[in-house]
Design an enzyme around this catalytic site. Structure first.
Site, mmCIF file in Angstrom:
data_model
loop_
_atom_site.group_PDB
_atom_site.id
_atom_site.type_symbol
_atom_site.label_atom_id
_atom_site.label_comp_id
_atom_site.label_asym_id
_atom_site.label_seq_id
_atom_site.Cartn_x
_atom_site.Cartn_y
_atom_site.Cartn_z
ATOM 1 C CG ASP A 35 10.618 -7.016 0.358
ATOM 2 O OD1 ASP A 35 10.655 -7.789 1.610
ATOM 3 O OD2 ASP A 35 9.674 -6.265 0.300
ATOM 4 C CB VAL A 100 9.053 0.568 5.727
ATOM 5 C CG1 VAL A 100 10.202 1.102 5.858
ATOM 6 C CG2 VAL A 100 9.191 -0.856 6.217
ATOM 7 C CG HIS A 104 9.293 1.147 -0.210
ATOM 8 N ND1 HIS A 104 9.039 1.904 1.022
ATOM 9 C CD2 HIS A 104 8.627 0.199 -0.307
ATOM 10 C CE1 HIS A 104 8.051 1.233 1.564
ATOM 11 N NE2 HIS A 104 7.655 0.180 0.907
ATOM 12 C CG HIS A 106 6.964 -3.365 -2.916
ATOM 13 N ND1 HIS A 106 7.183 -4.240 -2.040
ATOM 14 C CD2 HIS A 106 6.258 -2.072 -2.447
ATOM 15 C CE1 HIS A 106 6.806 -3.603 -0.889
ATOM 16 N NE2 HIS A 106 6.316 -2.676 -0.833
HETATM 17 P P1 5GP Z 1 5.515 -1.449 2.450
HETATM 18 O O1 5GP Z 1 4.545 -2.139 3.077
HETATM 19 O O2 5GP Z 1 5.914 -0.267 3.362
HETATM 20 O O3 5GP Z 1 5.475 -1.326 0.966
HETATM 21 O O4 5GP Z 1 6.583 -2.662 2.201
HETATM 22 C C1 5GP Z 1 7.764 -2.676 3.260
HETATM 23 C C2 5GP Z 1 8.702 -3.746 2.598
HETATM 24 O O5 5GP Z 1 9.781 -3.533 3.262
HETATM 25 C C3 5GP Z 1 7.938 -5.242 2.869
HETATM 26 O O6 5GP Z 1 7.840 -5.918 1.817
HETATM 27 C C4 5GP Z 1 8.848 -5.792 3.678
HETATM 28 O O7 5GP Z 1 8.925 -7.262 3.445
HETATM 29 C C5 5GP Z 1 10.191 -5.087 3.444
HETATM 30 N N1 5GP Z 1 11.115 -5.020 4.728
HETATM 31 C C6 5GP Z 1 10.808 -4.907 6.103
HETATM 32 N N2 5GP Z 1 11.667 -4.775 6.803
HETATM 33 C C7 5GP Z 1 12.906 -4.954 5.958
HETATM 34 C C8 5GP Z 1 14.314 -4.729 6.264
HETATM 35 O O8 5GP Z 1 14.843 -4.753 7.204
HETATM 36 N N3 5GP Z 1 15.127 -5.104 5.274
HETATM 37 C C9 5GP Z 1 14.509 -5.257 3.967
HETATM 38 N N4 5GP Z 1 15.440 -5.392 2.792
HETATM 39 N N5 5GP Z 1 13.289 -5.470 3.479
HETATM 40 C C10 5GP Z 1 12.435 -5.102 4.620
#
Ligand code: 5GP
Length: 142
Positions: A35, A100, A104, A106
């Site tokens: 992340d 996103v 996925h 974490h």
């Molecule tokens: P969500 O909120 O969708 O569960 O988590 C998305 C995660 O993706 C967040 O923890 C954020 O820091 C991470 N993230 C956002 N953009 C990118 C990216 O371009 N590359 C990577 N590796 N992680 C990302």
């Protein structure tokens, strides 16, 4: 109603190799990568290659292979960083905190008394992500 999967989302681009990522694991069905805004040292994301926004629209056949890798990565990050525990998080739609829209999980190593940093907070330096990815790859290989 669940919205349609958008193949232009950032994790789909990572899967297609259109934008870089620090991958620590890949098989036929699953990819794990660092992340970029970690909530703790070694924060890793595990995603299926099959497209879905989140668990609400995923094919149930996705979960077996996905969670087998989540477990592998959880064991590896605990070992790699000598962590006291591991937190798993998984968000579904914006009301829950999802940012996103490609399914996925974490995987975050945890240390006694150390709180999580904010979700989608500060960008980590690429060299730190690379170093942590090396440690996780080594732990996965051992
Ligand atoms: P969500 O909120 O969708 O569960 O988590 C998305 C995660 O993706 C967040 O923890 C954020 O820091 C991470 N993230 C956002 N953009 C990118 C990216 O371009 N590359 C990577 N590796 N992680 C990302």
């Amino acid at each position: 109603m669940v919205e349609a999967y958008d193949p232009g989302n950032i994790f789909a681009k990572i899967l297609r190799g259109e934008i870089p990522s620090h991958r620590v694991y890949e098989d036929d069905a699953v990819v794990a990568f660092m992340d970029v805004m970690p909530q703790g040292m070694g924060h890793t994301l595990v995603m299926p290659k099959a497209p879905s926004r989140n668990i609400l629209d995923a094919d149930p056949a996705t979960f077996g292979p996905l969670f087998a890798v989540v477990q592998k990565v959880a064991v590896a990050v605990k070992k790699a960083f000598d962590a006291d525990g591991v937190t798993l998080m998984q968000f579904n739609e914006s009301a829950s905190g999802q940012t996103v829209y490609h399914l996925h999980v974490h995987v975050v190593p945890r240390f006694e008394g150390v709180p999580l940093k904010p979700h989608s907070g500060q960008m980590e330096k690429p060299e730190v992500l690379a170093e942590n990815a090396d440690k996780i790859r080594a732990a996965l290989a051992s």
